[in-house]
Design an enzyme around this catalytic site. Structure first.
Site, short mmCIF file in Angstrom:
data_model
loop_
_atom_site.label_atom_id
_atom_site.label_comp_id
_atom_site.label_asym_id
_atom_site.label_seq_id
_atom_site.Cartn_x
_atom_site.Cartn_y
_atom_site.Cartn_z
N CYS A 1 37.82 44.00 43.81
CA CYS A 1 38.55 42.73 43.70
C CYS A 1 37.63 41.57 44.07
O CYS A 1 37.04 41.55 45.16
CB CYS A 1 39.77 42.72 44.61
SG CYS A 1 40.69 41.16 44.52
N MET B 1 47.29 45.69 39.92
CA MET B 1 47.21 44.23 39.78
C MET B 1 48.16 43.59 40.78
O MET B 1 49.37 43.82 40.75
CB MET B 1 47.55 43.80 38.35
CG MET B 1 46.51 44.22 37.33
SD MET B 1 46.92 43.66 35.65
CE MET B 1 48.18 44.86 35.20
N ALA B 2 47.59 42.79 41.68
CA ALA B 2 48.39 42.14 42.72
C ALA B 2 49.45 41.24 42.10
O ALA B 2 49.15 40.43 41.21
CB ALA B 2 47.48 41.33 43.63
N ALA C 1 44.26 46.66 32.18
CA ALA C 1 44.77 45.72 33.19
C ALA C 1 45.49 44.56 32.51
O ALA C 1 46.62 44.70 32.06
CB ALA C 1 43.62 45.23 34.07
N ARG C 2 44.84 43.41 32.40
CA ARG C 2 45.51 42.19 31.94
C ARG C 2 46.11 42.30 30.55
O ARG C 2 47.09 41.63 30.24
CB ARG C 2 44.53 41.01 32.01
CG ARG C 2 44.17 40.59 33.44
CD ARG C 2 43.12 39.49 33.45
NE ARG C 2 41.85 39.95 32.91
CZ ARG C 2 40.91 39.16 32.43
NH1 ARG C 2 41.09 37.85 32.41
NH2 ARG C 2 39.77 39.65 31.98
N GLN D 1 46.20 52.11 45.79
CA GLN D 1 44.91 51.48 46.05
C GLN D 1 44.96 50.71 47.36
O GLN D 1 45.74 49.78 47.52
CB GLN D 1 44.52 50.54 44.92
CG GLN D 1 43.08 50.05 45.10
CD GLN D 1 42.67 49.03 44.05
OE1 GLN D 1 43.12 47.90 44.09
NE2 GLN D 1 41.78 49.42 43.16
N ASN E 1 36.76 50.36 32.63
CA ASN E 1 37.70 49.26 32.79
C ASN E 1 37.04 47.95 32.38
O ASN E 1 35.87 47.72 32.68
CB ASN E 1 38.15 49.21 34.25
CG ASN E 1 39.05 48.02 34.59
OD1 ASN E 1 38.86 47.37 35.60
ND2 ASN E 1 40.01 47.73 33.75
N GLY E 2 37.81 47.11 31.68
CA GLY E 2 37.33 45.78 31.31
C GLY E 2 37.40 45.54 29.82
O GLY E 2 36.77 46.25 29.03
N LYS F 1 37.07 52.12 43.19
CA LYS F 1 36.98 51.18 42.06
C LYS F 1 36.05 50.04 42.46
O LYS F 1 36.21 49.44 43.52
CB LYS F 1 38.35 50.63 41.68
CG LYS F 1 38.36 49.79 40.41
CD LYS F 1 39.79 49.41 40.00
CE LYS F 1 39.80 48.73 38.64
NZ LYS F 1 39.15 47.42 38.64
#
Length: 329
Positions: free
Chosen positions: A104, A18-19, A228-229, A71, A204-205, A143
């Site tokens: 992304c 995650m940026a 992730a989030r 990544q 993912n998700g 990904k």
């Protein structure tokens, strides 16, 4: 080369790249809570090729950190390959594998032909994977998303082409690129990718708690789960997921004081990395304190914090407020 199928039997929980979030301080906290593999923030191959220190610092590891995936993003096969080889030499045994970002959806990424824009040009995507695989000895993974255009699922066909190009594993986010993060992730799309290829697939998700990690695994047959989030301000989600996947009761969600204590530690880890100015801690602090008594009133103060000491003052006030709230004051 490492057997990725065997690898994911023992490394089932992944912290997503995650940026602006998954630096070594955040990765440290997630590893402590049970993340088996962590990813660096996505790294620009072009930036690395210019020996850009702002890019290279993204590869810095925490003390003792290993099993890190890097990544890369970009759209030039030669540049992607040469920088993948440089990363492999630079990171040595700490590198688990190299991942290519084709998922992304951010405008500033796709407008340059990077990230999920590559799903619109499978031939170029194949060229990139082949070039990177030829340049390194570590496994290369990809990904990507359900597809580019909303309503047009291309992930299974795209996955087969990535496998044929040499990808050792695939990670699939169940949204279309055009969706960004709206709506829900379609786990059945991940299942269709799993059925289409023979390499391991990471789901993912919308994995927000331990029960979700079990549900996505059962629904899709995925080999590993990427979070992730849901980990933002909540590294404990990995402990919950690890317990759930083991068939054990999930640990209770942390209380206010435990959340604030970890936020303090996070700030100190960031300060060790970046010095006195830790402005980037502001967003993390917001995530840690979301929903706790006094959080709304503290937001403006958080947005003025710069140093560890600044954050400590606000955290002290939040703990005091929580105690008063618990006492019924």
């Amino acid at each position: 080369m490492m057997d990725m199928r065997a690898f994911f039997k023992t490394h089932r929980l992944l912290l997503a790249p995650m940026a602006g979030v998954s630096d070594e301080a955040f990765r440290t906290l997630c590893r402590e809570q049970g993340a088996d593999v962590t990813y660096t923030e996505m790294v620009s191959a072009k930036g690395l090729s210019y020996a850009n220190e702002k890019t290279r610092h993204l590869l810095r590891l925490a003390p003792g950190e290993d099993q890190v995936a890097v990544q890369l993003f970009g759209h030039e096969p030669d540049t992607m390959a040469s920088q993948a080889a440089w990363i492999e030499d630079e990171m040595g045994a700490s590198l688990a594998y190299l991942d290519i970002n084709m998922g992304c959806p951010a405008r500033k990424i796709v407008s340059k032909g990077d990230g999920s824009a590559l799903m619109k040009d499978p031939d170029l995507a194949v060229s990139i994977v082949r070039a990177v695989c030829a340049a390194v000895s570590h496994p290369v993974t990809v990904k990507f998303r359900r597809g580019w255009a909303e309503g047009v699922e291309t992930a299974p066909a795209f996955a087969r082409r990535m496998e044929d190009a040499g990808a050792a594993a695939l990670a699939v986010h169940g949204r279309y690129a055009e969706q960004l993060y709206r709506g829900s992730a379609e786990w059945d799309a991940i299942a269709r990718v799993k059925q289409a290829v023979s390499v391991p697939v990471v789901g993912n998700g919308d994995v927000k708690r331990g029960a979700d990690a079990v549900a996505i695994t059962e629904r899709t047959g995925c080999d590993a789960v990427m979070i992730a989030r849901a980990a933002e301000g909540n590294p404990w989600v990995f402990a919950q997921a690890k317990a759930a996947l083991a068939g054990e009761a999930e640990p209770e969600a942390p209380g206010v004081e435990e959340r604030i204590a970890l936020a303090r530690r996070h700030a100190r880890l960031l300060s060790e990395r970046e010095g006195k100015n830790i402005v980037r801690m502001r967003k993390h602090a917001m995530w840690y304190m979301a929903g706790i008594p006094g959080a709304a009133a503290a937001r403006e103060k958080i947005n003025a914090c710069v140093s560890v000491e600044d954050f400590d003052v606000v955290f002290d006030e939040l703990v005091a407020c929580a105690r008063e709230h618990a006492a019924g004051v």
